[in-house]
Design a protein around this motif. Sequence first.
Motif, PDB file in Angstrom:
ATOM      1  N   UNK A 127      -8.896 -13.715  -5.515  1.00 16.17           N
ATOM      2  CA  UNK A 127      -9.741 -12.961  -4.587  1.00 16.17           C
ATOM      3  C   UNK A 127      -9.331 -13.197  -3.139  1.00 16.17           C
ATOM      4  N   UNK A 128      -8.853 -14.407  -2.836  1.00 16.88           N
ATOM      5  CA  UNK A 128      -8.379 -14.701  -1.479  1.00 16.88           C
ATOM      6  C   UNK A 128      -7.193 -13.805  -1.135  1.00 16.88           C
ATOM      7  N   UNK A 129      -6.301 -13.588  -2.083  1.00 18.89           N
ATOM      8  CA  UNK A 129      -5.131 -12.746  -1.844  1.00 18.89           C
ATOM      9  C   UNK A 129      -5.535 -11.289  -1.605  1.00 18.89           C
ATOM     10  N   UNK A 130      -6.564 -10.856  -2.308  1.00 19.91           N
ATOM     11  CA  UNK A 130      -7.083  -9.504  -2.083  1.00 19.91           C
ATOM     12  C   UNK A 130      -7.618  -9.383  -0.653  1.00 19.91           C
TER      13      UNK A 130
ATOM     14  N   UNK B   7      -0.618 -10.322   3.828  1.00 19.64           N
ATOM     15  CA  UNK B   7      -1.226  -9.523   4.894  1.00 19.64           C
ATOM     16  C   UNK B   7      -0.275  -8.428   5.339  1.00 19.64           C
ATOM     17  N   UNK B   8       1.028  -8.760   5.361  1.00 21.73           N
ATOM     18  CA  UNK B   8       2.023  -7.785   5.776  1.00 21.73           C
ATOM     19  C   UNK B   8       2.105  -6.594   4.845  1.00 21.73           C
ATOM     20  N   UNK B   9       1.892  -6.822   3.541  1.00 26.10           N
ATOM     21  CA  UNK B   9       1.924  -5.703   2.601  1.00 26.10           C
ATOM     22  C   UNK B   9       0.772  -4.745   2.884  1.00 26.10           C
ATOM     23  N   UNK B  10      -0.395  -5.305   3.226  1.00 29.69           N
ATOM     24  CA  UNK B  10      -1.493  -4.448   3.669  1.00 29.69           C
ATOM     25  C   UNK B  10      -1.109  -3.680   4.918  1.00 29.69           C
TER      26      UNK B  10
ATOM     27  N   UNK C  52      -4.595   1.541 -11.595  1.00 29.34           N
ATOM     28  CA  UNK C  52      -3.538   0.537 -11.788  1.00 29.34           C
ATOM     29  C   UNK C  52      -3.807  -0.690 -10.922  1.00 29.34           C
ATOM     30  N   UNK C  53      -4.203  -0.439  -9.674  1.00 29.89           N
ATOM     31  CA  UNK C  53      -4.491  -1.545  -8.775  1.00 29.89           C
ATOM     32  C   UNK C  53      -5.643  -2.404  -9.253  1.00 29.89           C
ATOM     33  N   UNK C  54      -6.726  -1.763  -9.662  1.00 33.03           N
ATOM     34  CA  UNK C  54      -7.871  -2.523 -10.188  1.00 33.03           C
ATOM     35  C   UNK C  54      -7.489  -3.292 -11.446  1.00 33.03           C
TER      36      UNK C  54
ATOM     37  N   UNK D 192      -1.763  -5.085  -6.566  1.00 35.67           N
ATOM     38  CA  UNK D 192      -2.948  -4.399  -7.069  1.00 35.67           C
ATOM     39  C   UNK D 192      -3.882  -3.994  -5.947  1.00 35.67           C
ATOM     40  N   UNK D 193      -4.175  -4.923  -5.043  1.00 35.39           N
ATOM     41  CA  UNK D 193      -5.058  -4.608  -3.919  1.00 35.39           C
ATOM     42  C   UNK D 193      -4.434  -3.536  -3.026  1.00 35.39           C
ATOM     43  N   UNK D 194      -3.133  -3.641  -2.796  1.00 34.54           N
ATOM     44  CA  UNK D 194      -2.449  -2.654  -1.955  1.00 34.54           C
ATOM     45  C   UNK D 194      -2.525  -1.261  -2.571  1.00 34.54           C
TER      46      UNK D 194
END
Length: 678
Positions: free
Chosen positions: A38-41, A208-211, A235-237, A264-266
Amino acid sequence: MKGGPGPRIDIQALRALAVSLVVVYHFWPHRLTGGYVGVDVFFVISGFLITSHLLDHAPSSLRDLGEFWGRRIRRLLPAGLSVIAVTLTATWWIAPATLWDGTARQAVASAVYVQNWFLAREAVDYLAADNAATPVQHYWSLSVEEQFYLLWPVLLLAVGVVARRRGISVRRVAGVAVALLVAGSLLCSVLITDASAYFVTQTRVWELGLGGLVAVAAPRLSLLPAVVRLALVWSGLGLVTYASVEFDHATVFPGAAALVPVVGAALVIAADVRRGPLSPLWLMARRPLQVLGDLSYSIYLWHWPLVVLLPYALDGPVPGVVKLLGLCAVVLAAWATKTYVEDPLRGRRPLGLPLRRSFVFALTGALVIGSCGFALHRESEAQARQVAAPSPTEDPCYAAAALSQGSCDPHGSGDLYLPPLAAVDDKSRLFENGCVLQMDDTSRRTCTFGSDAPDATPVALVGNSHAAMWAPALELVAREHNWQVTAYLMYECYTVDRPIELPDQAATKACADWNTHVVDRVAGGRERLVVVSNRYYRTMAAAHGDRGASLELAHKASRRVLKRWVAADKRVLVIEDPPTPPTPNTPNCVAANPRDLGACDGSLKQTASPDPMAAVARTSPLDGVEVLDTTTDFCRDGRCYATIGGVVAYYDRSHVTATYVKSLTGRLDAATTAALGN
């Protein structure tokens, strides 16, 4: 709400999912083993939102940077510093004194947002590995984000300058710059495999950079057809859900594994999904999820102090019902924090004050937290100097005597001559003097202690940190017998003639080279007596993680080492590794249970540790090799004790305190004399 001034529904729901994963994982770690993703999300969401804002309001001057940072301070620091202040007070009131100093230091690091670097340093400190988690430890992720917020607008400012000079699109230049940074950071994340990798900024900023890359590509992504958006969001979820369920503490993280939840989050953010028959937006738009997303920052701040402090408040494990009540308390505290702390300080002129005052607030807040942390640190030091009884000299049940004298209570007469707070730092000076090499150290440095006389008999002390912990007693024996002891010590590197699988390749090689050097050096050296002791923890490299196969290989390797030394006419004393208490940190356990010291003890079956060299020396005796069985020095009638004769016997989970080791000087004297006599 899509396209309106408010936050995106899907991102708010993603926030709710992220904080739910983290909170459930921390309250019930065995139920959701990968909830830490969840932290990575959160990282991906923050990278997207901040980059979107900076692209829409591109900084072009130092004034713009100041305004951006001022807004970040107003948004994040009031709540963050408030929770730290409350947590410091609660720690002083509820937690044992053994937790005070660590919490004080980490609170200061959290207040200036360098907590991740503080934890990274402790993560590679072998002797700090068993330190109990503090109630402010979760600020490491906020530190990573704050460092990102500090540097990212500077990057976008530089991007704007380059774009204007070359007459090309800011987004195009930003895309190239961010892509390069993401690639470099991801490479660091894969290559850095030591314990610090989880916390350091360079292994995390790619998330963070991918976001940020999604934000750069947003205009093109807005052209995607509905069916593609649906595929992306589901797919992300799915990826985030898979990681939260399938990952666990054994997953090498962040590394390549972090790609699963991060991508996934991205994908969810990139989809910017619209309403439709198969769209999850109808669920994402539910009021509870949106409220949870809105409170996610404050929930994250409040949940971890409760996780850490609740067991101390209850003097034991936390029942499930109490955890549920605790969750309600966390949500209530988060709502109050958002309503009365966060919201009033938003905007360009919060509370009617100019934005530049934000920096004064940040400095003042850091100074206040620093003062509180220093006060708690001083209180911890004061208690560490307190001893419950003035002298143990006339106590027949002091320390090791409590187990050797059948009439004594193993815990002692009631007084704690070495209380838990003092036990934390009660260790061999070899650790402080750098005499125990780090796992990747190639210096081959040694230390000597004991007699300095020219005619002193040379003795070798060989092993890892569990050999170093015997030095306080061995030094007393050495001075008595005119011995000069040379210490050959490396953390976690137990004495075998084949490679051990350590956290990274450099450490594995350094340990293998060190063992080869030490075995050869001792075999060809002047030392008449070799005292060897080790903790067997890591597996042998050839076993590829199979602990059963590793133990068999370690037995064979230990026997070869002993035979090599015996063939070189050495006398060897193997000090068997003592039992390991069942508690994660013995001083913390004793401090938390002052009236029930038995709560920190365990059965011999629970606490016994494998010791390949001692087992070989006992089951396949070699002439010239003796074994000091330490079981009776820590256990009686099948019960092994964490506090013995008024002395806390361990200063972490497995290392014995210097005070208790010194009480075994007579035992060690007799054992070394017997070894030499044979």
